[in-house]
Scaffold this motif. Structure first.
Motif, mmCIF file in Angstrom:
data_model
loop_
_atom_site.group_PDB
_atom_site.id
_atom_site.type_symbol
_atom_site.label_atom_id
_atom_site.label_comp_id
_atom_site.label_asym_id
_atom_site.label_seq_id
_atom_site.Cartn_x
_atom_site.Cartn_y
_atom_site.Cartn_z
ATOM 1 N N GLU A 43 0.956 -1.226 0.026
ATOM 2 C CA GLU A 43 0.049 -0.122 0.055
ATOM 3 C C GLU A 43 0.807 1.344 -0.112
ATOM 4 O OE1 GLU A 43 -2.450 -0.747 3.408
ATOM 5 O OE2 GLU A 43 -3.840 -1.945 2.510
ATOM 6 N N GLN A 44 1.932 1.269 0.650
ATOM 7 C CA GLN A 44 2.988 2.467 0.875
ATOM 8 C C GLN A 44 3.514 2.379 -0.334
ATOM 9 O OE1 GLN A 44 3.456 2.475 5.718
ATOM 10 N NE2 GLN A 44 5.044 2.016 4.653
ATOM 11 N N VAL A 45 4.012 1.537 -1.083
ATOM 12 C CA VAL A 45 4.540 1.570 -2.434
ATOM 13 C C VAL A 45 3.677 2.212 -3.498
ATOM 14 C CG1 VAL A 45 5.468 0.233 -4.220
ATOM 15 C CG2 VAL A 45 6.455 -0.234 -2.038
ATOM 16 N N SER A 46 2.662 1.563 -3.372
ATOM 17 C CA SER A 46 1.369 2.135 -4.387
ATOM 18 C C SER A 46 1.141 3.792 -3.959
ATOM 19 C CB SER A 46 0.233 1.439 -4.167
ATOM 20 O OG SER A 46 -0.922 1.887 -5.061
ATOM 21 N N ALA A 47 1.339 4.089 -2.999
ATOM 22 C CA ALA A 47 1.009 5.489 -2.593
ATOM 23 C C ALA A 47 2.274 6.685 -2.658
ATOM 24 C CB ALA A 47 0.653 5.481 -1.056
ATOM 25 N N PHE A 48 3.327 5.779 -3.425
ATOM 26 C CA PHE A 48 4.711 6.629 -3.023
ATOM 27 C C PHE A 48 4.462 7.733 -4.328
ATOM 28 C CE2 PHE A 48 9.296 7.419 -3.917
ATOM 29 C CZ PHE A 48 9.797 7.143 -2.492
ATOM 30 N N PRO A 49 5.114 8.734 -3.818
ATOM 31 C CA PRO A 49 4.920 10.070 -4.607
ATOM 32 C C PRO A 49 5.638 9.928 -6.270
ATOM 33 C CG PRO A 49 5.681 10.639 -2.554
ATOM 34 C CD PRO A 49 5.709 9.380 -2.375
ATOM 35 N N ARG A 50 4.666 10.271 -7.105
ATOM 36 C CA ARG A 50 5.119 10.077 -8.728
ATOM 37 C C ARG A 50 6.401 11.101 -8.843
ATOM 38 N NH1 ARG A 50 1.909 6.546 -11.772
ATOM 39 N NH2 ARG A 50 -0.011 6.126 -10.302
ATOM 40 N N TRP A 51 7.135 10.804 -9.761
ATOM 41 C CA TRP A 51 8.449 11.649 -10.126
ATOM 42 C C TRP A 51 8.565 11.153 -11.812
ATOM 43 C CZ3 TRP A 51 9.933 15.854 -8.016
ATOM 44 C CH2 TRP A 51 11.195 16.520 -8.130
ATOM 45 N N GLN A 52 8.941 12.307 -12.375
ATOM 46 C CA GLN A 52 9.427 11.927 -13.771
ATOM 47 C C GLN A 52 10.730 11.270 -13.644
ATOM 48 O OE1 GLN A 52 11.047 14.992 -16.329
ATOM 49 N NE2 GLN A 52 9.725 14.409 -17.986
ATOM 50 N N GLY A 53 10.539 9.895 -14.635
ATOM 51 C CA GLY A 53 11.842 8.979 -14.662
ATOM 52 C C GLY A 53 11.842 7.829 -13.536
ATOM 53 N N MET A 88 24.873 20.092 -9.915
ATOM 54 C CA MET A 88 26.026 19.841 -9.261
ATOM 55 C C MET A 88 27.055 18.760 -9.617
ATOM 56 S SD MET A 88 24.800 20.889 -5.169
ATOM 57 C CE MET A 88 26.603 20.606 -4.888
ATOM 58 N N VAL A 89 26.423 17.901 -10.451
ATOM 59 C CA VAL A 89 27.138 16.706 -11.159
ATOM 60 C C VAL A 89 28.008 17.231 -11.977
ATOM 61 C CG1 VAL A 89 26.916 14.420 -12.161
ATOM 62 C CG2 VAL A 89 25.223 15.326 -10.521
ATOM 63 N N ASP A 90 27.383 17.732 -13.198
ATOM 64 C CA ASP A 90 28.360 17.965 -14.410
ATOM 65 C C ASP A 90 28.282 19.368 -14.848
ATOM 66 O OD1 ASP A 90 25.661 18.169 -15.259
ATOM 67 O OD2 ASP A 90 26.082 16.338 -16.931
ATOM 68 N N TRP A 91 27.755 20.119 -13.915
ATOM 69 C CA TRP A 91 27.655 21.740 -14.180
ATOM 70 C C TRP A 91 26.988 22.140 -15.534
ATOM 71 C CZ3 TRP A 91 32.857 19.358 -13.849
ATOM 72 C CH2 TRP A 91 33.258 19.169 -12.633
ATOM 73 N N GLU A 92 25.961 21.182 -16.216
ATOM 74 C CA GLU A 92 25.486 21.462 -17.262
ATOM 75 C C GLU A 92 23.850 21.839 -16.945
ATOM 76 O OE1 GLU A 92 26.346 21.394 -20.391
ATOM 77 O OE2 GLU A 92 28.320 20.386 -20.009
ATOM 78 N N ILE A 93 23.377 22.760 -17.670
ATOM 79 C CA ILE A 93 22.002 23.065 -17.452
ATOM 80 C C ILE A 93 21.112 21.967 -17.457
ATOM 81 C CG2 ILE A 93 19.989 24.533 -18.189
ATOM 82 C CD1 ILE A 93 22.386 26.032 -17.067
ATOM 83 N N THR A 94 20.264 21.574 -16.377
ATOM 84 C CA THR A 94 19.432 20.660 -16.468
ATOM 85 C C THR A 94 17.965 21.158 -15.993
ATOM 86 O OG1 THR A 94 18.807 18.115 -15.703
ATOM 87 C CG2 THR A 94 19.842 19.977 -14.157
ATOM 88 N N THR A 95 16.942 20.181 -16.088
ATOM 89 C CA THR A 95 15.540 20.965 -15.798
ATOM 90 C C THR A 95 14.858 19.832 -14.901
ATOM 91 O OG1 THR A 95 15.286 21.534 -18.254
ATOM 92 C CG2 THR A 95 13.434 21.502 -17.146
ATOM 93 N N SER A 96 14.168 20.628 -14.218
ATOM 94 C CA SER A 96 13.224 19.640 -13.316
ATOM 95 C C SER A 96 11.895 19.938 -13.588
ATOM 96 C CB SER A 96 13.177 20.243 -11.788
ATOM 97 O OG SER A 96 14.489 19.923 -10.867
ATOM 98 N N HIS A 97 10.949 18.936 -13.454
ATOM 99 C CA HIS A 97 9.566 19.119 -14.060
ATOM 100 C C HIS A 97 8.698 19.012 -12.666
ATOM 101 C CE1 HIS A 97 10.561 18.322 -18.285
ATOM 102 N NE2 HIS A 97 11.445 17.894 -17.850
ATOM 103 N N LEU A 98 7.995 19.894 -12.421
ATOM 104 C CA LEU A 98 7.078 19.877 -11.138
ATOM 105 C C LEU A 98 5.565 19.777 -11.457
ATOM 106 C CD1 LEU A 98 9.312 22.571 -9.020
ATOM 107 C CD2 LEU A 98 9.650 20.000 -9.310
ATOM 108 N N ARG A 99 4.920 19.109 -10.957
ATOM 109 C CA ARG A 99 3.368 19.082 -11.157
ATOM 110 C C ARG A 99 2.612 19.105 -9.785
ATOM 111 N NH1 ARG A 99 5.890 15.653 -14.716
ATOM 112 N NH2 ARG A 99 5.039 15.893 -16.944
ATOM 113 N N CYS A 100 1.491 19.796 -9.811
ATOM 114 C CA CYS A 100 0.608 19.873 -8.886
ATOM 115 C C CYS A 100 -0.629 18.997 -9.044
ATOM 116 C CB CYS A 100 0.213 21.221 -8.509
ATOM 117 S SG CYS A 100 1.581 22.443 -8.156
ATOM 118 N N SER A 101 -1.124 18.339 -7.954
ATOM 119 C CA SER A 101 -2.172 17.596 -7.841
ATOM 120 C C SER A 101 -3.262 17.815 -6.659
ATOM 121 C CB SER A 101 -2.153 16.061 -8.096
ATOM 122 O OG SER A 101 -1.243 15.803 -9.265
#
Length: 772
Positions: free
Chosen positions: A395-405, A668-681
């Motif tokens: 049940e707790q695994v099923s309720a684990f918050p979703r995240w891209q990737g 902070m890993v490779d000093w390249e520009i990366t993107t976070s994807h945030l969603r609201c529900s």
């Protein structure tokens, strides 16, 4: 732009330093943060019809659709005729069928080998494939020829780091001296040679599989026979490479520069069992089953000990003794865990298989230690507690918050995944969801397993970093000892369950990193992606007879499509740049980023009064009108929007709500520009986890979107309302940020400390939010 060190103030040294191998006669390069890694490609001649040899772009698109759809032979008769007419003007590669014979029990056994070759070539698979890459205008600017040592200034000194294969010691040392088989060119950057487009992995051969015969099972002679077949078959691919590795090959590349090319086998990436065949190690049951060192078979679990490394000379000397006197040589080979066979890689200069063989986490960790051992132990611990606890975990695994990737699961106990990537996500989520189940009192063994999993996840995150420094390499070595100690406690009575080769192999990962660059250079993950199209070709385009030939025929068509597509994409990009059109860089249907952020998923505009009415029972919206008004008047001037007078909001003012946010930030890993994807529900001691505590709803505040650096995945504590654990293993950047945040805290670090950010410490919470 770059500049020598002398042009910089001694108080502000350049961020990056690149030292080239002395034989390259290139001066040391100093670069700023903005310039490092930037490549200015040479202007390519315009190509008016990049879809050639097709008569039109429409013809090419038709062919691409037919190939991707896997049409039947009847449906593609006309298409195959078209391919036959045009292939001399386009081609990259085709496949020939060879026959090899290997002796067994006094008889020759014949097998078929399929090898890639170019039109008009002399049938030299690997070499021809490499020359094709060198002549491709889209890849030519990306080739790297000289070994490099890279350094980044940390504020006090330059610290060396490792990324691409040419930044490792092995490339540097070599330059001192002048199933399907998938080849990748290490001279190309990792985003190309690990990619799925032209320049990425290419099938250059199809080796026979010796059948498993019940009557021959566990017989040494038959095991040696299977290895003989593999090496004889692989030699068909290496034949030209072995010759040219000794004398070189003078070749004019696409940039019109003549170069002496010396091919080597720098990296061998495969599962443990496959690498045993390549390195001619006898396998898991021999006296020394490690691919890299001579650790005894009963000490594989002990990562604190170091043993003599394997070399080709050891094998050659033992084999010479075997040929001189079988009984004496057999004892030496048996002690080393080696087969009495000649390794085909010895024929290629600077290509010792012991150094080319590489630690591969997808098989060793996610498909090995993590799935076959830790996950199975987790299921045992849960079953001992009873069905209610198994249900609770699911049940707790099923309720684990979703995240891209991050794959989402509804069940993890009663199913088995063959996808090793999914098993990696299972382990990550099971650790957090089991924290309130496998407690010290009710399940001491399960609790100790969680301690092992914690160290395992730390190592997995560290090993997976795309840029490695001396500091992170030291962290890996230290954490390996932590894992060993946890394992020893977990198996105090017997270490036999954890005494297997894959539990030992990662001891050598830091050697691989320093020798051949970051782990992604020899990850099998890109190769795994190629299995799907091959399976599709088998199911959709073969009749079950001469399967290899039919699959490779389809794969060739796909390679042709890739080659034409890369030409079309390059010409389109050149045309857009020439026209000053950067529309292709805008994401999400042409939308643009506002500095580092971009909003998406807009909702219908709502008035202020309607919002307050709709949320009148939610304390977070107490004083919503006044809070928003104060926020706008204090925030806008800070971000460069001066106000002549105080903004006064009315209940009729409309609010535009967005439920999707993209945030660009410097990794902070490779000093390249990366993107976070945030969603609201609409209790965890001794794990050194980072806990955050939500402020009360009544204390809600507004924040500027531009102040957000990146998103964080939080797992809600089932036992503590309003408290969350930071899932630091979600990606490498988050992992390093949490390490840095913990390191800089003013509190003394203790082994059993839990980092708690109390709601009343607003400045600390605010700082933490901005850190994320």
């Amino acid at each position: 732009m770059t500049a020598p060190a002398a042009s910089h103030s001694t108080n502000h040294p350049p961020d990056f330093k690149t030292e080239f191998h002395p034989r390259s006669k290139r001066p040391t390069l100093y670069q700023s943060f903005e310039d490092f890694g930037q490549q200015i490609p040479e202007d390519m001649a315009p190509v008016s019809e990049p879809w050639r040899p097709f008569a039109s772009e429409g013809d090419y698109i038709f062919a691409m659709i037919a190939v991707e759809a896997g049409l039947t032979s009847t449906q593609v008769d006309s298409l195959l005729t078209l391919f036959h007419r045009i292939k001399q003007g386009m081609t990259s590669s085709q496949f020939l069928k060879f026959e090899i014979t290997a002796p067994y029990k006094g008889e020759g056994v014949m097998f078929q080998v399929h090898a890639c070759w170019r039109i008009f070539s002399l049938h030299h698979p690997l070499w021809d494939w490499a020359l094709d890459l060198l002549q491709n205008p889209s890849l030519a600017p990306h080739f790297v020829w000289d070994a490099q040592w890279l350094f980044k200034h940390d504020g006090e000194k330059y610290e060396r780091f490792y990324t691409e294969p040419w930044t490792g010691d092995r490339w540097w040392d070599i330059q001192v001296h002048s199933y399907p088989v998938v080849a990748r060119c290490a001279n190309l950057p990792v985003h190309i040679h690990n990619g799925e487009q032209y320049g990425g992995g290419c099938i250059v051969g199809w080796l026979p599989i010796v059948p498993e015969l019940m009557q021959e099972e566990r017989k040494t002679g038959y095991a040696n026979f299977k290895r003989t077949v593999w090496h004889e078959a692989f030699f068909k691919l290496l034949k030209k490479v072995t010759e040219l590795s000794k004398v070189g090959y003078l070749y004019e590349c696409y940039d019109k520069v003549l170069r002496w090319l010396f091919p080597i086998i720098l990296i061998l990436s495969a599962d443990y069992e496959e690498l045993c065949v390549m390195t001619l190690i006898r396998g898991t049951k021999c006296k020394c089953p490690c691919l890299f060192c001579l650790v005894p078979s009963d000490r594989l679990w002990d990562l604190s000990k170091t043993y003599e490394m394997r070399t080709s000379e050891q094998h050659k000397e033992a084999l010479a003794a075997y040929m001189d006197k079988k009984s004496v040589g057999e004892q030496k080979l048996k002690f080393l865990g080696l087969c009495p066979l000649k390794n085909i890689f010895w024929s290629v200069e600077h290509s010792e298989p012991e150094q080319a063989a590489s630690f591969e986490p997808l098989h060793s960790l996610h498909g090995g230690m993590g799935s076959k051992h830790m996950h199975e132990e987790l299921k045992i611990a849960l079953s001992e507690l009873g069905r209610d606890f198994e249900t609770k975990l699911e049940e707790q695994v099923s309720a684990f918050p979703r995240w891209q990737g991050l794959a989402h699961f509804d069940t993890v106990i009663h199913i088995t995944f063959s996808d090793r990537n999914k098993m990696r996500d299972v382990t990550r989520q099971c650790f957090y969801t089991a924290l309130n189940i496998l407690m010290t009192e009710g399940s001491p063994a399960g609790y100790q397993l969680l301690r092992m999993m914690r160290s395992y996840l730390q190592l997995d995150s560290l090993i997976g970093l795309d840029v490695q420094t001396k500091k992170t390499i030291s962290m890996i070595e230290n954490e390996l000892i932590v894992f060993r100690d946890e394992l020893k406690v977990s198996t105090s009575s017997s270490c036999e369950y954890w005494n297997f080769p894959k539990a030992h192999l990662w001891k050598h990962v830091t050697r691989d990193i320093q020798s051949k660059g970051a782990i992604r250079n020899y990850s099998a993950r890109p190769n795994e992606k190629m299995h799907g199209p091959l399976k599709d070709a088998y199911q959709d385009c073969s009749n079950g007879k001469d399967v290899a030939g039919q699959i490779l025929h389809v794969d060739h068509h796909r390679l042709v499509i890739k080659l034409i597509q890369v030409c079309i994409d390059a010409e389109n990009e050149r045309t857009n740049l020439a026209a000053g059109d950067d529309a292709g860089n805008n994401e999400d249907n042409g939308g643009k980023f506002e500095e580092n952020t971009k909003l998406g998923t807009p909702q219908q505009p709502t008035s202020l009064s309607d919002i307050e009415t709709a949320h009148k029972d939610d304390r977070a919206f107490d004083g919503f009108h006044q809070k928003l008004e104060t926020f706008l008047n204090t925030c806008l001037p800070t971000y460069g929007y001066p106000l002549n007078e105080w903004i006064q909001l009315q209940g009729t003012h409309m609010v535009h709500e967005y439920r999707y946010l993209k945030v660009k930030h410097v990794s902070m890993v490779d000093w390249e520009i990366t993107t976070s994807h945030l969603r609201c529900s609409p209790n965890f001691h001794d794990f050194n986890l980072i806990r955050v505590k939500a402020v009360s709803h009544a204390s809600s505040i507004f924040i500027p979107v531009k102040s957000i650096i990146r998103g964080a995945l939080l797992y809600p504590d089932p036992n503590r309302d309003g408290e969350f654990l930071v899932v630091e293993h979600i990606d490498s950047d988050m992992f390093l940020r949490m390490k840095e945040w913990t390191r800089t805290r003013h509190r003394a670090s203790k082994s059993n400390e839990i980092w708690v950010l109390e709601g009343q410490h607003l400045n600390e919470c605010d700082q933490f939010r901005h850190t994320l």
